[in-house]
Motif scaffolding. Structure first.
Motif, PDB file in Angstrom:
ATOM      1  N   VAL A 168     -11.035   3.726  -5.072  1.00 23.87           N
ATOM      2  CA  VAL A 168      -9.713   3.097  -5.074  1.00 23.87           C
ATOM      3  C   VAL A 168      -9.145   3.074  -3.657  1.00 23.87           C
ATOM      4  CG1 VAL A 168      -7.329   3.341  -5.867  1.00 23.87           C
ATOM      5  CG2 VAL A 168      -9.217   3.675  -7.470  1.00 23.87           C
ATOM      6  N   ILE A 169      -9.325   4.157  -2.916  1.00 27.40           N
ATOM      7  CA  ILE A 169      -8.843   4.201  -1.528  1.00 27.40           C
ATOM      8  C   ILE A 169      -9.529   3.132  -0.690  1.00 27.40           C
ATOM      9  CG2 ILE A 169      -8.782   5.607   0.564  1.00 27.40           C
ATOM     10  CD1 ILE A 169      -8.516   8.066  -1.220  1.00 27.40           C
ATOM     11  N   ILE A 170     -10.840   2.966  -0.883  1.00 28.37           N
ATOM     12  CA  ILE A 170     -11.580   1.931  -0.148  1.00 28.37           C
ATOM     13  C   ILE A 170     -11.062   0.544  -0.516  1.00 28.37           C
ATOM     14  CG2 ILE A 170     -13.848   0.841   0.122  1.00 28.37           C
ATOM     15  CD1 ILE A 170     -15.079   3.620  -0.235  1.00 28.37           C
ATOM     16  N   MET A 171     -10.805   0.311  -1.803  1.00 27.38           N
ATOM     17  CA  MET A 171     -10.314  -0.987  -2.239  1.00 27.38           C
ATOM     18  C   MET A 171      -8.922  -1.270  -1.709  1.00 27.38           C
ATOM     19  SD  MET A 171     -12.737  -2.431  -3.733  1.00 27.38           S
ATOM     20  CE  MET A 171     -11.793  -3.867  -4.237  1.00 27.38           C
ATOM     21  N   LEU A 172      -8.084  -0.235  -1.599  1.00 25.97           N
ATOM     22  CA  LEU A 172      -6.750  -0.432  -1.040  1.00 25.97           C
ATOM     23  C   LEU A 172      -6.834  -0.887   0.410  1.00 25.97           C
ATOM     24  CD1 LEU A 172      -4.674   2.565  -2.473  1.00 25.97           C
ATOM     25  CD2 LEU A 172      -4.549   0.155  -3.105  1.00 25.97           C
ATOM     26  N   PHE A 173      -7.704  -0.259   1.183  1.00 22.87           N
ATOM     27  CA  PHE A 173      -7.891  -0.687   2.562  1.00 22.87           C
ATOM     28  C   PHE A 173      -8.468  -2.101   2.623  1.00 22.87           C
ATOM     29  CE2 PHE A 173      -7.618   3.881   3.606  1.00 22.87           C
ATOM     30  CZ  PHE A 173      -6.784   3.806   4.718  1.00 22.87           C
ATOM     31  N   PRO A 200       0.355   2.142  -9.597  1.00 24.28           N
ATOM     32  CA  PRO A 200      -1.025   1.785  -9.266  1.00 24.28           C
ATOM     33  C   PRO A 200      -1.799   1.346 -10.496  1.00 24.28           C
ATOM     34  CG  PRO A 200      -0.731   4.165  -9.224  1.00 24.28           C
ATOM     35  CD  PRO A 200       0.625   3.575  -9.410  1.00 24.28           C
ATOM     36  N   PRO A 201      -2.778   0.443 -10.340  1.00 22.16           N
ATOM     37  CA  PRO A 201      -3.516  -0.094 -11.485  1.00 22.16           C
ATOM     38  C   PRO A 201      -4.550   0.849 -12.063  1.00 22.16           C
ATOM     39  CG  PRO A 201      -4.323  -1.054  -9.445  1.00 22.16           C
ATOM     40  CD  PRO A 201      -3.126  -0.220  -9.078  1.00 22.16           C
ATOM     41  N   GLY A 202      -4.794   2.011 -11.464  1.00 22.62           N
ATOM     42  CA  GLY A 202      -5.795   2.948 -11.979  1.00 22.62           C
ATOM     43  C   GLY A 202      -5.643   4.309 -11.351  1.00 22.62           C
ATOM     44  N   GLY A 203      -6.579   5.207 -11.686  1.00 21.58           N
ATOM     45  CA  GLY A 203      -6.558   6.547 -11.114  1.00 21.58           C
ATOM     46  C   GLY A 203      -6.963   6.538  -9.653  1.00 21.58           C
ATOM     47  N   LEU A 204      -6.723   7.652  -8.985  1.00 18.65           N
ATOM     48  CA  LEU A 204      -6.994   7.759  -7.558  1.00 18.65           C
ATOM     49  C   LEU A 204      -8.347   8.427  -7.324  1.00 18.65           C
ATOM     50  CD1 LEU A 204      -5.913   7.367  -4.669  1.00 18.65           C
ATOM     51  CD2 LEU A 204      -4.900   9.647  -4.829  1.00 18.65           C
ATOM     52  N   ASP A 205      -9.233   7.718  -6.632  1.00 19.81           N
ATOM     53  CA  ASP A 205     -10.512   8.274  -6.206  1.00 19.81           C
ATOM     54  C   ASP A 205     -10.929   7.573  -4.918  1.00 19.81           C
ATOM     55  OD1 ASP A 205     -11.619   5.764  -6.950  1.00 19.81           O
ATOM     56  OD2 ASP A 205     -11.968   6.492  -8.986  1.00 19.81           O
ATOM     57  N   ILE A 206     -12.084   7.911  -4.406  1.00 16.39           N
ATOM     58  CA  ILE A 206     -12.525   7.381  -3.123  1.00 16.39           C
ATOM     59  C   ILE A 206     -12.715   5.874  -3.172  1.00 16.39           C
ATOM     60  CG2 ILE A 206     -14.944   7.822  -3.676  1.00 16.39           C
ATOM     61  CD1 ILE A 206     -13.230   7.933  -0.189  1.00 16.39           C
ATOM     62  N   VAL A 219       0.836  -1.206   0.000  1.00 16.04           N
ATOM     63  CA  VAL A 219       0.000   0.000   0.000  1.00 16.04           C
ATOM     64  C   VAL A 219       0.867   1.250   0.000  1.00 16.04           C
ATOM     65  CG1 VAL A 219      -1.692   1.327   1.327  1.00 16.04           C
ATOM     66  CG2 VAL A 219      -1.949  -1.150   1.099  1.00 16.04           C
ATOM     67  N   ILE A 220       1.935   1.251   0.814  1.00 19.61           N
ATOM     68  CA  ILE A 220       2.859   2.394   0.841  1.00 19.61           C
ATOM     69  C   ILE A 220       3.477   2.603  -0.544  1.00 19.61           C
ATOM     70  CG2 ILE A 220       5.046   3.243   1.772  1.00 19.61           C
ATOM     71  CD1 ILE A 220       4.325   1.881   4.409  1.00 19.61           C
ATOM     72  N   GLY A 221       3.801   1.505  -1.234  1.00 21.29           N
ATOM     73  CA  GLY A 221       4.338   1.608  -2.583  1.00 21.29           C
ATOM     74  C   GLY A 221       3.353   2.281  -3.532  1.00 21.29           C
ATOM     75  N   TYR A 222       2.063   1.938  -3.391  1.00 21.07           N
ATOM     76  CA  TYR A 222       1.039   2.586  -4.214  1.00 21.07           C
ATOM     77  C   TYR A 222       0.976   4.089  -3.936  1.00 21.07           C
ATOM     78  CZ  TYR A 222      -1.082  -1.716  -5.997  1.00 21.07           C
ATOM     79  OH  TYR A 222      -1.323  -2.881  -6.661  1.00 21.07           O
ATOM     80  N   VAL A 223       1.084   4.459  -2.669  1.00 19.36           N
ATOM     81  CA  VAL A 223       1.041   5.879  -2.307  1.00 19.36           C
ATOM     82  C   VAL A 223       2.186   6.622  -2.997  1.00 19.36           C
ATOM     83  CG1 VAL A 223       1.264   7.538  -0.419  1.00 19.36           C
ATOM     84  CG2 VAL A 223      -0.111   5.465  -0.109  1.00 19.36           C
ATOM     85  N   ILE A 224       3.378   6.033  -2.947  1.00 23.11           N
ATOM     86  CA  ILE A 224       4.529   6.646  -3.627  1.00 23.11           C
ATOM     87  C   ILE A 224       4.279   6.726  -5.128  1.00 23.11           C
ATOM     88  CG2 ILE A 224       6.987   6.377  -4.152  1.00 23.11           C
ATOM     89  CD1 ILE A 224       7.287   4.990  -1.427  1.00 23.11           C
ATOM     90  N   MET A 255       0.020  -2.085 -20.164  1.00 21.36           N
ATOM     91  CA  MET A 255      -0.742  -3.303 -19.957  1.00 21.36           C
ATOM     92  C   MET A 255      -0.447  -3.960 -18.611  1.00 21.36           C
ATOM     93  SD  MET A 255      -0.452  -5.185 -23.628  1.00 21.36           S
ATOM     94  CE  MET A 255      -1.219  -6.611 -22.881  1.00 21.36           C
ATOM     95  N   PHE A 256       0.697  -3.643 -18.034  1.00 21.13           N
ATOM     96  CA  PHE A 256       1.146  -4.398 -16.862  1.00 21.13           C
ATOM     97  C   PHE A 256       0.994  -3.571 -15.590  1.00 21.13           C
ATOM     98  CE2 PHE A 256       3.818  -5.621 -20.534  1.00 21.13           C
ATOM     99  CZ  PHE A 256       3.304  -6.893 -20.719  1.00 21.13           C
ATOM    100  N   SER A 257       0.266  -4.135 -14.655  1.00 22.04           N
ATOM    101  CA  SER A 257       0.097  -3.517 -13.344  1.00 22.04           C
ATOM    102  C   SER A 257      -0.133  -4.638 -12.335  1.00 22.04           C
ATOM    103  CB  SER A 257      -1.097  -2.547 -13.344  1.00 22.04           C
ATOM    104  OG  SER A 257      -2.323  -3.261 -13.428  1.00 22.04           O
ATOM    105  N   THR A 258      -0.346  -4.248 -11.103  1.00 21.54           N
ATOM    106  CA  THR A 258      -0.581  -5.244 -10.049  1.00 21.54           C
ATOM    107  C   THR A 258      -2.065  -5.549  -9.872  1.00 21.54           C
ATOM    108  OG1 THR A 258      -0.540  -3.451  -8.429  1.00 21.54           O
ATOM    109  CG2 THR A 258       1.517  -4.668  -8.778  1.00 21.54           C
ATOM    110  N   TYR A 259      -2.882  -5.205 -10.854  1.00 17.13           N
ATOM    111  CA  TYR A 259      -4.327  -5.450 -10.737  1.00 17.13           C
ATOM    112  C   TYR A 259      -4.622  -6.927 -10.486  1.00 17.13           C
ATOM    113  CZ  TYR A 259      -9.129  -6.292 -12.194  1.00 17.13           C
ATOM    114  OH  TYR A 259     -10.427  -6.722 -12.239  1.00 17.13           O
ATOM    115  N   TYR A 260      -4.045  -7.802 -11.317  1.00 17.18           N
ATOM    116  CA  TYR A 260      -4.327  -9.225 -11.169  1.00 17.18           C
ATOM    117  C   TYR A 260      -3.658  -9.814  -9.935  1.00 17.18           C
ATOM    118  CZ  TYR A 260      -6.361  -9.110 -15.828  1.00 17.18           C
ATOM    119  OH  TYR A 260      -7.160  -8.817 -16.913  1.00 17.18           O
ATOM    120  N   ILE A 261      -2.570  -9.209  -9.476  1.00 19.33           N
ATOM    121  CA  ILE A 261      -1.949  -9.665  -8.235  1.00 19.33           C
ATOM    122  C   ILE A 261      -2.859  -9.358  -7.056  1.00 19.33           C
ATOM    123  CG2 ILE A 261       0.016  -9.340  -6.673  1.00 19.33           C
ATOM    124  CD1 ILE A 261       1.730  -8.827  -9.136  1.00 19.33           C
TER     125      ILE A 261
END
Length: 274
Positions: A74-79, A66-72, A24-29, A127-133
Motif C-alpha cells: 500500500v505504501i508503494i502504491m501511494l507513492f 484509506p481504501p485498505g489496510g496498511l502494508d508495504i 496522501v497526507i489525508g491517507y496518513v491521517i 462500500m465507499f472509499s477513494t479506491y476508484y478515484i
C-alpha cells in the motif's frame, strides 16, 4: 474543450497546487485515526443516511479514509499514485487536475445517495472509499502517456497502457457479474474519466476530411528512410531509441523545441533576447 478553456481562464487561479500530496497526507491521517481511535474513525466514513440526519461533515471527511489496510504494498502504491498525479498536474495544469479529482469525489457522493434512495441497505459506509478515484488517476495517466514503460513488481518492463487495459477488462467483468450496487459505484466514481476523455476530445481530428488532409500532408513531406520525426533538445534521443519514449513541444520556449518525457518538465526554458 472550449468549455474547460473558458473555465480555466476565469477560475484557473483557484486550482490547488500539489493536490496529490494533500491526498496522501489525508491517507496518513486516516490510517493514524483508524488504528489509534477506531471510534473517531467511524465518524468519518461516507454514510448517506447519517448525512441526512445532520452529520454533514461526512461529505468531506470520507476522503481521508484509506481504501485498505496498511502494508508495504500500500505504501508503494501511494507513492506510485502520488507520482502519477503530480505528472498529470504538470501536464494539465493545477486547475484541470483539481477539477478532475473533485469531480470524481462529487460523483462518488452522488452515487452513494442514489444507492441509498434505491435501498438504504445498499449504501453501507464500508462500500465507499477513494479506491476508484485513485484508479481514475491511473487511467487518466495511461490515456495521456500510453507508451510509458513501468517495471511491474520492479522486475517486468511493461507499457502502462497494457496495465490499463487489464483494469478496464476487470472493471467490465465486475459490472457484468455483480449487481447494480457495484455498477453504480464504478460508473459514478469513474465518471470523471468519461467526461474528461470522451466529451472533451477534439472529434474534428477523426473526421474523414481531416484524415484525408493529414494523409496528404504526410505524403508531401515524407522523409527519406532512416530520418527521425522526433528528437529531444536536451538528450538527443529520438523515437528510434525506444517505443516507450513520448515527445512534446514546450509552449513556454521561444521556438519549436521538442523534449522527451524525462526533460519536458525539467528543462530550462529557452527565451530569445528582445
Amino acid at each position: 474543450m472550449k468549455f474547460f478553456n473558458k473555465l480555466e481562464r476565469k477560475f484557473g487561479h483557484r486550482g490547488i497546487d500539489n493536490l496529490s500530496l494533500y491526498l496522501v497526507i489525508g491517507y496518513v491521517i486516516g490510517y493514524i485515526l483508524k488504528y489509534l481511535n477506531p471510534f473517531i474513525y467511524s465518524y468519518l466514513t461516507l454514510s448517506p443516511g447519517l448525512i441526512l440526519k445532520g452529520q454533514i461533515w461526512r461529505l468531506v471527511t470520507w476522503i481521508i479514509c484509506p481504501p485498505g489496510g496498511l502494508d508495504i504494498f500500500v505504501i508503494i502504491m501511494l507513492f506510485f499514485y502520488y507520482s502519477l498525479g503530480t505528472t498529470l498536474e504538470r501536464t494539465w495544469g493545477k486547475f484541470r487536475y483539481t477539477v478532475f479529482i473533485f469531480s470524481g469525489i462529487l460523483f462518488t457522493v452522488i452515487g452513494a445517495f442514489i444507492l441509498y434512495f434505491i435501498h438504504p441497505l445498499l449504501a453501507l459506509p464500508a462500500m465507499f472509499s477513494t479506491y476508484y478515484i485513485n484508479l481514475s488517476i491511473f487511467l487518466a495517466f495511461a490515456i495521456s502517456y500510453p507508451n510509458m514503460q513501468v517495471n511491474l513488481y520492479f522486475i517486468f518492463p511493461i507499457k502502462i497502457k497494457w496495465i490499463a487495459y487489464f483494469h478496464v477488462i476487470y472493471l467490465l467483468f465486475e459490472m457484468i457479474t455483480n449487481g447494480w450496487t457495484t455498477r453504480i459505484l464504478i460508473i459514478a466514481s469513474l465518471l470523471n474519466v468519461i467526461i474528461f476523455f470522451l466529451f472533451t476530445r477534439d472529434y474534428k481530428r477523426i473526421s474523414p476530411k481531416e484524415i484525408h488532409r493529414r494523409q496528404k500532408y504526410v505524403r508531401a513531406v515524407k522523409r527519406p528512410k532512416g530520418d527521425t520525426q522526433h528528437k529531444c533538445a536536451i538528450c538527443g534521443r529520438t523515437e528510434k531509441d525506444g517505443d516507450y519514449l513520448e515527445f512534446r513541444y514546450c509552449s513556454k520556449c521561444d521556438g519549436n523545441y521538442e523534449y522527451c518525457q524525462d526533460h519536458l518538465f525539467t528543462h530550462q526554458h529557452i527565451k530569445k533576447d528582445l
